[in-house]
Design a protein around this motif. Structure first.
Motif, PDB file in Angstrom:
ATOM      1  N   UNK A 263       0.957  -1.248  -0.189  1.00 20.29           N
ATOM      2  CA  UNK A 263       0.257   0.019   0.009  1.00 20.29           C
ATOM      3  C   UNK A 263       0.776   1.357   0.011  1.00 20.29           C
ATOM      4  N   UNK A 264       2.190   1.022   0.066  1.00 23.12           N
ATOM      5  CA  UNK A 264       3.146   2.177  -0.016  1.00 23.12           C
ATOM      6  C   UNK A 264       2.839   3.101   1.074  1.00 23.12           C
ATOM      7  N   UNK A 265       2.639   2.699   2.358  1.00 23.70           N
ATOM      8  CA  UNK A 265       2.408   3.555   3.545  1.00 23.70           C
ATOM      9  C   UNK A 265       3.489   3.451   4.488  1.00 23.70           C
ATOM     10  N   UNK A 266       4.344   4.566   4.463  1.00 26.53           N
ATOM     11  CA  UNK A 266       5.726   4.311   5.319  1.00 26.53           C
ATOM     12  C   UNK A 266       5.070   4.081   7.050  1.00 26.53           C
ATOM     13  N   UNK A 267       5.803   3.335   7.633  1.00 25.92           N
ATOM     14  CA  UNK A 267       5.503   3.074   8.948  1.00 25.92           C
ATOM     15  C   UNK A 267       5.854   4.082   9.944  1.00 25.92           C
ATOM     16  N   UNK A 268       5.167   4.455  10.772  1.00 27.62           N
ATOM     17  CA  UNK A 268       5.868   5.608  11.461  1.00 27.62           C
ATOM     18  C   UNK A 268       6.132   5.137  12.900  1.00 27.62           C
ATOM     19  N   UNK A 269       7.078   5.600  13.533  1.00 31.69           N
ATOM     20  CA  UNK A 269       7.733   5.156  14.451  1.00 31.69           C
ATOM     21  C   UNK A 269       6.729   5.191  15.792  1.00 31.69           C
ATOM     22  N   UNK A 270       5.898   6.423  15.610  1.00 29.47           N
ATOM     23  CA  UNK A 270       4.813   6.429  17.005  1.00 29.47           C
ATOM     24  C   UNK A 270       3.798   5.362  16.848  1.00 29.47           C
ATOM     25  N   UNK A 271       3.567   4.699  15.499  1.00 30.94           N
ATOM     26  CA  UNK A 271       2.639   3.757  15.495  1.00 30.94           C
ATOM     27  C   UNK A 271       3.145   2.610  15.892  1.00 30.94           C
ATOM     28  N   UNK A 272       4.588   2.301  15.972  1.00 39.11           N
ATOM     29  CA  UNK A 272       5.193   1.224  16.577  1.00 39.11           C
ATOM     30  C   UNK A 272       5.124   1.189  18.082  1.00 39.11           C
ATOM     31  N   UNK A 273       5.350   2.426  18.590  1.00 36.43           N
ATOM     32  CA  UNK A 273       5.573   2.632  20.044  1.00 36.43           C
ATOM     33  C   UNK A 273       4.195   2.291  20.565  1.00 36.43           C
ATOM     34  N   UNK A 274       3.162   3.049  19.876  1.00 35.59           N
ATOM     35  CA  UNK A 274       1.929   3.108  20.629  1.00 35.59           C
ATOM     36  C   UNK A 274       1.075   1.750  20.519  1.00 35.59           C
ATOM     37  N   UNK A 275       1.303   1.072  19.144  1.00 36.62           N
ATOM     38  CA  UNK A 275       0.708  -0.483  19.004  1.00 36.62           C
ATOM     39  C   UNK A 275       1.671  -1.216  20.055  1.00 36.62           C
ATOM     40  N   UNK A 276       2.642  -1.178  20.444  1.00 37.32           N
ATOM     41  CA  UNK A 276       3.379  -2.003  21.569  1.00 37.32           C
ATOM     42  C   UNK A 276       2.839  -1.519  22.891  1.00 37.32           C
ATOM     43  N   UNK A 277       2.500  -0.473  23.130  1.00 36.97           N
ATOM     44  CA  UNK A 277       1.756   0.030  24.462  1.00 36.97           C
ATOM     45  C   UNK A 277       0.337  -0.695  24.498  1.00 36.97           C
ATOM     46  N   UNK A 278      -0.450  -0.764  23.397  1.00 37.74           N
ATOM     47  CA  UNK A 278      -1.730  -1.202  23.323  1.00 37.74           C
ATOM     48  C   UNK A 278      -1.719  -2.782  23.473  1.00 37.74           C
ATOM     49  N   UNK A 279      -0.877  -3.502  22.806  1.00 35.89           N
ATOM     50  CA  UNK A 279      -0.605  -4.876  22.907  1.00 35.89           C
ATOM     51  C   UNK A 279      -0.314  -5.310  24.476  1.00 35.89           C
ATOM     52  N   UNK A 280       0.766  -4.435  25.035  1.00 37.52           N
ATOM     53  CA  UNK A 280       1.242  -4.532  26.405  1.00 37.52           C
ATOM     54  C   UNK A 280       0.006  -4.620  27.358  1.00 37.52           C
ATOM     55  N   UNK A 281      -0.764  -3.507  27.356  1.00 34.55           N
ATOM     56  CA  UNK A 281      -2.011  -3.550  27.745  1.00 34.55           C
ATOM     57  C   UNK A 281      -2.965  -4.611  27.837  1.00 34.55           C
ATOM     58  N   UNK A 282      -3.024  -5.255  26.664  1.00 36.18           N
ATOM     59  CA  UNK A 282      -3.974  -6.195  26.302  1.00 36.18           C
ATOM     60  C   UNK A 282      -3.537  -7.515  26.939  1.00 36.18           C
ATOM     61  N   UNK A 283      -2.085  -7.820  26.773  1.00 40.23           N
ATOM     62  CA  UNK A 283      -1.501  -8.789  27.097  1.00 40.23           C
ATOM     63  C   UNK A 283      -1.778  -9.040  28.734  1.00 40.23           C
ATOM     64  N   UNK A 284      -1.631  -7.808  29.237  1.00 45.50           N
ATOM     65  CA  UNK A 284      -1.633  -7.670  30.699  1.00 45.50           C
ATOM     66  C   UNK A 284      -2.966  -8.373  31.313  1.00 45.50           C
ATOM     67  N   UNK A 285      -4.075  -8.026  30.623  1.00 46.73           N
ATOM     68  CA  UNK A 285      -5.334  -8.540  31.029  1.00 46.73           C
ATOM     69  C   UNK A 285      -5.434 -10.332  30.870  1.00 46.73           C
ATOM     70  N   UNK A 286      -4.440 -10.492  30.041  1.00 51.70           N
ATOM     71  CA  UNK A 286      -4.652 -12.079  29.998  1.00 51.70           C
ATOM     72  C   UNK A 286      -4.007 -12.835  31.097  1.00 51.70           C
ATOM     73  N   UNK A 287      -3.162 -12.291  31.770  1.00 47.14           N
ATOM     74  CA  UNK A 287      -2.237 -12.620  32.661  1.00 47.14           C
ATOM     75  C   UNK A 287      -2.998 -13.129  34.030  1.00 47.14           C
ATOM     76  N   UNK A 288      -2.930 -14.597  34.511  1.00 45.71           N
ATOM     77  CA  UNK A 288      -3.710 -14.947  35.545  1.00 45.71           C
ATOM     78  C   UNK A 288      -3.198 -14.253  36.824  1.00 45.71           C
ATOM     79  N   UNK A 289      -4.058 -14.147  37.993  1.00 45.11           N
ATOM     80  CA  UNK A 289      -3.330 -13.636  38.861  1.00 45.11           C
ATOM     81  C   UNK A 289      -2.709 -14.919  39.574  1.00 45.11           C
ATOM     82  N   UNK A 290      -1.711 -14.298  40.462  1.00 47.04           N
ATOM     83  CA  UNK A 290      -0.896 -15.230  41.318  1.00 47.04           C
ATOM     84  C   UNK A 290      -1.670 -15.720  42.557  1.00 47.04           C
ATOM     85  N   UNK A 291      -1.448 -16.809  42.749  1.00 48.63           N
ATOM     86  CA  UNK A 291      -2.296 -17.478  44.103  1.00 48.63           C
ATOM     87  C   UNK A 291      -1.507 -17.027  45.264  1.00 48.63           C
TER      88      UNK A 291
END
Length: 291
Positions: A263-291
């Protein structure tokens, strides 16, 4: 991890990696409503075939007879409103931004689960929300955090609001579990006449370029139809569904690569950083609580 389920899940990840590019290329030719109409019609045909193959047509009639209002509401949420709003966001934003912002639906789901499913709001919830929406701000401002200069506030609002409808759809599904294939069939089947009326009112039932038709069919096949069916099969066969679910997050990096090359759409650094934060937040939701 079960090898067959892993192969199926990775196949779906590859499918979903291509659709942001397909969205952007197709939206250059037709409107979001036209694209969704073609995609939903394609998915409906695929789900009809799957329902007949699995001999579940009687179950579909039973569901519709017992709960017509429930399935109409589901159909309005997804695919109708969710995809209409999401595609409108893709029409206004760089595809990489719209795709990244769309991942906030999992965080929204955790928020809605508190009042609607009676789940507790924990510190983990709070941290995941802060991470995810910190990523939203990074993407929306393209990294210009101090100025808080939002480049396309309407596009960002559309991408974020689409997550409300998708999360709401899953909340309703959780409250009343049904056969997944039949439920999807009814949702897409009831959505199609709604979208057809909207097409008629907007005057969009006109000749559509074959390239756009091909794009819509591709989206209906690989974003929705076969992708949904293969993913459900993979989840049924998986030994560890949480590990399998995490494979979804292989899709965004591959998608960014395809957007840059096709699609000839240059990847922005801000997108990579923001996506990393979003995915980090989502993955944190999936962590089970420690007993």
């Amino acid at each position: 991890m079960n090898r067959t389920s892993l192969i199926l899940a990775l196949s779906v990840v590859l499918m979903w990696s291509t659709v942001a590019t397909a969205f952007k290329l197709t939206l250059a030719l037709i409107s979001p409503l036209q694209m969704l109409w073609i995609a939903v019609a394609t998915t409906f045909v695929i789900l009809c075939a799957a329902t007949i193959w699995q001999k579940k047509t009687a179950l579909a009639r039973q569901y519709l007879r017992e709960s017509p209002g429930y399935f109409l509401l589901l159909a309005l949420l997804n695919p109708t409103l969710y995809y209409l709003i999401l595609f409108a966001a893709y029409d206004r934003l760089p595809a990489q931004q719209a795709q990244a912002l769309n991942y906030t639906w999992a965080v929204v789901l955790s928020i809605l689960a508190v009042p609607f499913l009676g789940q507790k709001f924990t510190l983990k919830n709070l941290i995941s929300i802060l991470l995810a929406y910190g990523g939203v701000v990074v993407i929306a401002t393209q990294g210009n955090l101090l100025a808080l200069d939002f480049k396309n506030p309407l596009g960002v609002a559309l991408a974020l609001s689409s997550s409300l409808f998708f999360a709401g759809y899953w909340i309703l599904n959780t409250r009343k579990p049904q056969d997944a294939v039949v439920s999807l069939l009814l949702c897409f089947g009831l959505s199609l006449p709604i979208l057809s009326v909207l097409m008629l009112l907007q005057g969009y039932l006109t000749a559509i370029p074959w390239q756009a038709v091909a794009g819509g069919i591709y989206i209906g096949t690989f974003e929705m139809g076969f992708a949904f069916l293969l993913w459900m099969q993979a989840m049924r066969m998986a030994d560890n569904t949480a590990q399998l679910s995490n494979l979804v997050y292989l899709s965004p990096p591959l998608s960014l690569l395809l957007l840059a090359t096709i699609a000839d759409e240059p990847v922005m650094i801000s997108t990579i950083v923001g996506l990393g934060l979003i995915i980090g937040g989502v993955l944190l939701q999936q962590l089970k609580r420690r007993c």
